[in-house]
Design a protein around this motif. Structure first.
Motif, PDB file in Angstrom:
ATOM      1  N   UNK A   1       0.850  -1.326  -0.093  1.00 18.31           N
ATOM      2  CA  UNK A   1      -0.146  -0.154  -0.181  1.00 18.31           C
ATOM      3  C   UNK A   1       0.796   1.141  -0.003  1.00 18.31           C
ATOM      4  N   UNK A   2       1.918   1.256   0.620  1.00 15.13           N
ATOM      5  CA  UNK A   2       2.701   2.494   0.712  1.00 15.13           C
ATOM      6  C   UNK A   2       3.512   2.656  -0.415  1.00 15.13           C
ATOM      7  N   UNK A   3       3.794   1.487  -1.223  1.00 10.81           N
ATOM      8  CA  UNK A   3       4.465   1.733  -2.575  1.00 10.81           C
ATOM      9  C   UNK A   3       3.403   2.472  -3.504  1.00 10.81           C
ATOM     10  N   UNK A   4       2.016   2.102  -3.314  1.00 12.97           N
ATOM     11  CA  UNK A   4       1.150   2.694  -4.212  1.00 12.97           C
ATOM     12  C   UNK A   4       0.986   3.943  -3.871  1.00 12.97           C
ATOM     13  N   UNK A   5       0.805   4.370  -2.692  1.00 14.68           N
ATOM     14  CA  UNK A   5       0.759   5.812  -1.985  1.00 14.68           C
ATOM     15  C   UNK A   5       1.803   6.479  -2.510  1.00 14.68           C
ATOM     16  N   UNK A   6       2.905   6.052  -2.526  1.00 11.52           N
ATOM     17  CA  UNK A   6       4.185   6.842  -3.222  1.00 11.52           C
ATOM     18  C   UNK A   6       3.938   7.064  -4.747  1.00 11.52           C
ATOM     19  N   UNK A   7       3.515   6.125  -5.617  1.00 13.48           N
ATOM     20  CA  UNK A   7       3.399   6.417  -6.801  1.00 13.48           C
ATOM     21  C   UNK A   7       2.477   7.550  -7.203  1.00 13.48           C
TER      22      UNK A   7
END
Length: 312
Positions: free
Chosen positions: A100-106
């Motif tokens: 989820x954190x990776x998607x938020x970063x994107x």
């Protein structure tokens, strides 16, 4: 004097009754159910909140009329709730927070922000909590997991062919793409929708047009795919792209799940020494995602047909 006091008293009572009645009426309007999908209900407050959410992800939506944005938000919630119903039926596991954190970063990089804290501050300007965003991302992540479990064995990739293509490649094109996926009953209907989409791109821009017409999940961010190498696309799609220039749109491409239109914002030629292992894994992943997205659209449409959607 007593008459005046009685009159004032009556006016106050009437005013109080009016305020209570007005507030009750306003409250009922604010909480009106506008859609029901099986046992899931959607109120116009839900849609208003979705409007804020979508405008936050795609600020270009602010250029559209309120009625149009309301329809986009309503359709977005329909898709989300249909996915929730199917996720619940399949009892999927919790999503890894790192994912989820990776998607938020994107997401925050896509709208030009450089840190998660900047993104949180940006959300606060629209009274959106980060947790609300995460909840929506969990739904998408679980849906993707479901699609992968159901269709991973149907994915077909010719690894030998990809290997040979990489070894023989000296330079390739990379395209900055936007996608619009739509369905149609027949070729005449497809042509009519295509003309509507082209007209909308001219009037509203490609990002708003994707939000209006596209059935793909990328519609939430204006259909933006970003830079994609032609080697990461199917032969059918790459052949279409070879025939157009920057700022142009492909013809409707028939794919499993509907018709795909790609808008090319920019093109660049890449001439560099290729890291074989990196390029190979990227192409495999890209082609895998492309096929899974197609299966996702097919499966979603199948589920939707079997659900009762009641609109007030």
């Amino acid at each position: 004097m007593i008459k005046d006091i009685n009159l004032i008293y009556k006016i106050k009572i009437f005013t109080l009754i009016f305020i209570i009645a007005f507030n009750s009426y306003s409250y009922s309007i604010e909480n009106k159910i506008i859609l029901k999908i099986d046992n899931n209900i959607i109120t116009n407050i839900d849609v208003d909140n979705e409007v804020i959410y979508l405008k936050t992800l795609n600020p270009n939506l602010r250029d559209l009329k309120a009625k149009k944005i309301f329809e986009i938000a309503k359709n977005s919630l329909i898709r989300e709730n249909i996915k929730k119903i199917e996720i619940k039926r399949n009892q999927l596991n919790a999503v890894n927070q790192e994912y989820i954190e990776n998607i938020i970063e994107n997401i925050y990089k896509n709208i030009g922000l450089s840190s998660k804290q900047e993104f949180i501050n940006y959300l606060k300007t629209s009274n959106i909590e980060l947790q609300n965003i995460e909840n929506k991302l969990v739904v998408e992540a679980q849906w993707n997991e479901l699609i992968f479990k159901k269709f991973r064995y149907k994915i077909k990739i010719d690894k030998l062919k990809i290997s040979e293509e990489i070894k023989s490649t000296k330079s390739i094109n990379s395209y900055f793409l936007y996608e619009i996926l739509f369905d149609a009953k027949n070729s005449i209907d497809a042509k009519e929708k295509f003309n509507q989409i082209i007209k909308s791109i001219d009037e509203n821009g490609v990002e708003n047009t994707a939000s209006i017409f596209s059935l793909s999940d990328s519609s939430k961010t204006g259909g933006k795919l970003g830079w994609i190498k032609e080697s990461s696309l199917s032969k059918k799609i790459s052949n279409e792209l070879k025939n157009i220039q920057a700022k142009q749109t492909t013809r409707p491409i028939l794919i499993p799940g509907g018709f795909l239109i790609l808008y090319v914002k920019d093109i660049k030629k890449i001439e560099e020494e290729i890291d074989f292992d990196k390029e190979f894994s990227q192409r495999i992943r890209s082609l895998q995602n492309l096929q899974l997205n197609q299966y996702s659209n097919i499966y979603f449409n199948k589920i939707k047909k079997n659900l009762t959607i009641y609109e007030q």
